[in-house]
Structures are given as C-alpha cells and as structure tokens.
Write a protein that holds these residues in place. Structure first.
Motif, mmCIF file in Angstrom:
data_model
loop_
_atom_site.group_PDB
_atom_site.id
_atom_site.type_symbol
_atom_site.label_atom_id
_atom_site.label_comp_id
_atom_site.label_asym_id
_atom_site.label_seq_id
_atom_site.Cartn_x
_atom_site.Cartn_y
_atom_site.Cartn_z
ATOM 1 N N THR A 146 42.078 46.949 31.818
ATOM 2 C CA THR A 146 42.797 47.382 33.021
ATOM 3 C C THR A 146 42.584 46.328 34.093
ATOM 4 O O THR A 146 41.446 45.955 34.366
ATOM 5 C CB THR A 146 42.198 48.710 33.542
ATOM 6 N N VAL A 147 43.665 45.866 34.698
ATOM 7 C CA VAL A 147 43.488 44.843 35.739
ATOM 8 C C VAL A 147 43.739 45.436 37.123
ATOM 9 O O VAL A 147 44.688 46.195 37.323
ATOM 10 C CB VAL A 147 44.366 43.589 35.462
ATOM 11 N N ILE A 148 42.851 45.117 38.065
ATOM 12 C CA ILE A 148 43.074 45.488 39.476
ATOM 13 C C ILE A 148 43.364 44.185 40.215
ATOM 14 O O ILE A 148 42.466 43.360 40.403
ATOM 15 C CB ILE A 148 41.830 46.150 40.103
ATOM 16 N N PRO A 149 44.622 43.987 40.614
ATOM 17 C CA PRO A 149 44.986 42.679 41.199
ATOM 18 C C PRO A 149 44.668 42.594 42.689
ATOM 19 O O PRO A 149 45.564 42.490 43.512
ATOM 20 C CB PRO A 149 46.493 42.610 40.935
ATOM 21 N N THR A 150 43.386 42.600 43.029
ATOM 22 C CA THR A 150 43.030 42.617 44.463
ATOM 23 C C THR A 150 43.288 41.283 45.140
ATOM 24 O O THR A 150 43.356 41.229 46.352
ATOM 25 C CB THR A 150 41.542 42.975 44.665
#
Ligand code: DLL
Length: 421
Positions: A146-150
């Motif tokens: 799962t990627v969190i593109p912060t």
C-alpha cells in the motif's frame, strides 16, 4: 538466480541490439560512432563496449529538450526532468515499455529490501518532475504494497500519518530521515513504540554508515541504500540486499563500468573510479556509456544473498561535488563520516568554504548544550577531521536546532563563498 555466465550472455545479446538501435535512431550516436570509426557490428564481446564513445550530461543539455529521442514523440508515455542548478534541466523520456521496465526494476528493488504485500509504504520522495516520487510509487505498486503518497515536506503531518496509518516502510532522502529522528522527538513521539517502521529505502544523495546507525537506532528499522539517477530512469539502478554489503546493480538492464575520470581508461573491478552505465533496453532515450560523475567501486563476487548481480560500494560523492581546499580534495561525505562517529555531535552540520589569503574550510557542528563550550570536545573534532581530511578545519560548535534543515529535496550542506570573494 542467474549465474555470471548466463548474465553475461544476456548482457551481450542486449548490448549488441541496443548499440544497433541507438546508431540507427539517434543522430548523435551515429555521428559519434562515425567519428570514432566504428560500426555497431564492431561490438562483438562485452569488452568491446570500451570502443563506444562516452555520453555525458552536456550531450543531454545540448540536445534539450528531446533531441536524443529514438522514437516518435507520440510513443512517449511520460517525461521527467532533473533540476539542474544552472540553466535548463535535463529532460528524460519514457515509452510505455520503459515505464514497465522501470516499474519492474523498482519492484525488484523493493522485493530485495524485503517489502511485501501488506506493507504500508510512506513515500516521502518528491512527486513531480523528480523521478524519486513516482519511481518509488511504481515500486510499491509492483510488489502489491500500500502506498501513501505524502511527497516531501509538512513534517508534522508526515509523523501523524506515520503513526496513525501504521506505516511500515519509509522512503525518503537519508537527510530527511535524519531530520525526522529529531523532529519526531520534538513532536513528543517515541519513535520505536509509536511507529511501526521496519524498513527504510534511502537514496538520492550521499550518506554515511554512521547516519544509517543513527536512523536505525532511533526508529528500529533496517535501512537500505538505493541508487539511481534521472537519466537512467530514476531510482532502481542499484540497491542493498539484506546483507547490506554493497548495492546490487540490476545488470540485466544496466551494464556498469568504472573509469578513471581524468583519462577515461576502464578500471579493473575493485578500483575506485567514476561509474559509467549503458542502458541495455531503453527505448525512448537509449544511453550508451553514460558518465555519471559518481565515484564508487564495482565488485563482482557472489553475494551471501546468492545473487551474482555486481555490487557497487556506497557512493563516495560526485567528482563535481569534490571540494578542492588549498589543493586538497575533500568530500562532504568524509566530513559526515567523521562527525557522526563522535558521540555528542548532533545530526546536522554545515561546511563553509571561504578564501582570504588562503582557502579556509569551516565546519559548523550542532552539539548538545553541555558540550558547547567544551574546548576539549572542540579539539577532538578538529583532530579527527584533520586525521581524515589531511587539512585543518575551523570548527564552530552551535546549539542543536540552529542550522538550516531541508524538509524538501536533497540536503545542501556546503556553502562555498570563494567565488564571491
Ligand atoms: O536522485 C534518483 C533517485 C531518487 C535515486 C530516489 C534514489 C532514490 P537525480 O536527481 O538525477 O536522481 O540525481 C542523481 O544523485 O548521480 C548521485 O550523485 C546521487 N545519488 C542518487 N542515489 C544516491 C545514493 C535521483 N544512494 C544523483 N548515494 C546521482 C549517493 C546518490 N548518491
């Protein structure tokens, strides 16, 4: 795992194909080959690559923006650009096949670092023209994490999300992770218990073994060094496996050589020199023997992980980042190595070069308040710097939190005032 012989056979087949392709489709390569008096058919063995003329950064600048394309423009799926400090940026182009290849290499890099489906990747590399953001995004996607593109910046929010979303993988520049060590404590977090980080993917700038130790101690994660550059897709050229004894180069896509940066002579494996890469299947913008300016060593022995992909040593720095102080070569990475080995020295430092009658090297070092006025401590730092650099540095101790931090992009730790004086 591919054995060296099988890998070399794949490399040779791809090399011959890409040389032919570049010659036929990019006028610059045809011109260079013609000037050197060689034809694609002159490349019969892997060692013959040494006959191919080098490509350098200025070739990309001179052909700004898309003069080195090997495909019609309507076949491009993406463009990125590397921010040059001067003048025009370098534009890099990708076909659909290039993006797929890049994603595959990023996925492989994530896999080698131990990232799996179920991991939560907080991607704090910049999204945009910089290849770090999307490159790591594609990597997470390729392994099903799962990627969190912060993206970069907004440190308070980064930390809040890191805790609340149970981030397990941190991807960012090492200098930003070092900054997060202090920022997380300043925000009242207990990094080892409040966060669930287990892996760090750090690259895009030189960093030291000592910085790794600090990051790992604070967050309780395993940090992997990742290398790449925009011209070579972006990140995903090389990464440390779990042994963390050199970075494996994905040699089925990148043929790596080291050369003497002054003479261009090819060096034996194990010798320090400039890394040169040939991309073995790039469609949009093939690059043959691209000079990176990055200094390292290549070694080819089998790794304890079982892979034969050649490894490069942690990048020492770029030959154009090398500081020449009164005739002595100094790399910022050497300064970091010395400082981070001294207990009581903070995470931040700044190197300032000036010139009155002579070149002077000053180093500002953050330190805990009990050490600020400790002449013995100052002497110790000066002595250690002298032993490694071979020159005297004026050391100034400053309070923790007073030097500028970079929350976005790569750290800028060197101020050279010499040209302005
Ligand atoms: O920095 C791509 C990248 C993004 C690599 C994220 C890793 C992680 P550029 O902005 O074109 O591309 O800068 C490339 O950065 O030639 C090196 O001088 C330096 N560099 C990249 N990775 C490392 C590393 C990206 N692991 C330039 N160690 C390269 C030391 C690095 N220097």
């Amino acid at each position: 795992m591919l054995k060296p012989k099988q890998m070399k056979a794949i490399q040779l087949r791809k090399l011959r194909k890409i040389v032919e392709y570049a010659y036929r489709n990019v006028p610059l390569f045809k011109k260079r080959f013609d000037e050197a008096g060689i034809k694609p058919s002159s490349i019969r063995t892997l060692d013959d690559v040494a006959k191919v003329p080098f490509t350098v950064k200025t070739d990309l600048r001179d052909n700004y923006p898309l003069g080195l394309l090997a495909v019609p423009q309507d076949r491009l799926y993406a463009l990125h650009a590397s921010s040059g400090t001067t003048g025009k940026p370098i534009v890099v182009a990708y076909t659909r096949g290039d993006l797929e290849c890049w994603s595959r290499l990023m996925g492989r890099s994530f896999d080698v670092a131990g990232v799996r489906k179920g991991d939560i990747v907080q991607n704090m590399y910049g999204y945009g023209l910089f290849t770090g953001g999307l490159g790591f995004h594609y990597g997470a996607r390729a392994v099903g994490a799962t990627v969190i593109p912060t993206s970069t910046g907004n440190t308070k929010r980064q930390l809040m999300l890191m805790k609340d979303l149970r981030t397990t993988v941190a991807a960012c520049t090492p200098s930003y992770m070092v900054y997060l060590c202090e920022a997380s404590r300043a925000e009242g977090y207990m990094p080892r218990t409040d966060f669930a980080l287990r892996i760090g993917l750090f690259g895009a700038e030189p960093w030291s073994e000592e910085a790794r130790k600090r990051i790992e101690e604070v967050f309780g994660l395993r940090a992997h060094d990742c290398f790449g550059m925009s011209e070579l897709y972006g990140p995903g050229v090389a990464i440390e496996c779990d042994q963390r004894n050199g970075l494996h180069v994905w040699s089925d896509e990148f043929l790596v050589e080291t050369i003497n940066p002054d003479t261009g002579e090819v060096l034996e494996p194990g010798k320090e020199g400039e890394l040169v890469f040939t991309m073995l299947s790039r469609e949009a913008m093939p690059l043959l023997r691209y000079r990176t300016r990055d200094l390292s060593r290549v070694f080819e022995e089998e790794c304890a992980c079982g892979r034969y992909h050649p490894r490069i040593r942690r990048i020492k720095g770029r030959s154009d980042d090398m500081l020449i102080v009164g005739g002595v070569n100094v790399f910022p990475s050497q300064v970091e190595h010395v400082l981070m080995n001294i207990p009581g020295v903070g995470d931040q430092y700044q190197i300032i070069l000036s010139h009155t009658d002579l070149d002077r090297l000053a180093v500002k070092v953050e330190t805990t308040s009990d050490r600020l006025n400790d002449p013995k401590f100052l002497k110790e730092i000066q002595g250690d710097l002298l032993a490694v650099l071979g020159i005297n540095a004026d050391v100034a101790l400053v309070e923790l939190g007073t030097l500028p931090r970079s929350e976005v992009g790569k750290a800028r730790r060197v101020i050279d005032l010499r040209s302005k004086e």
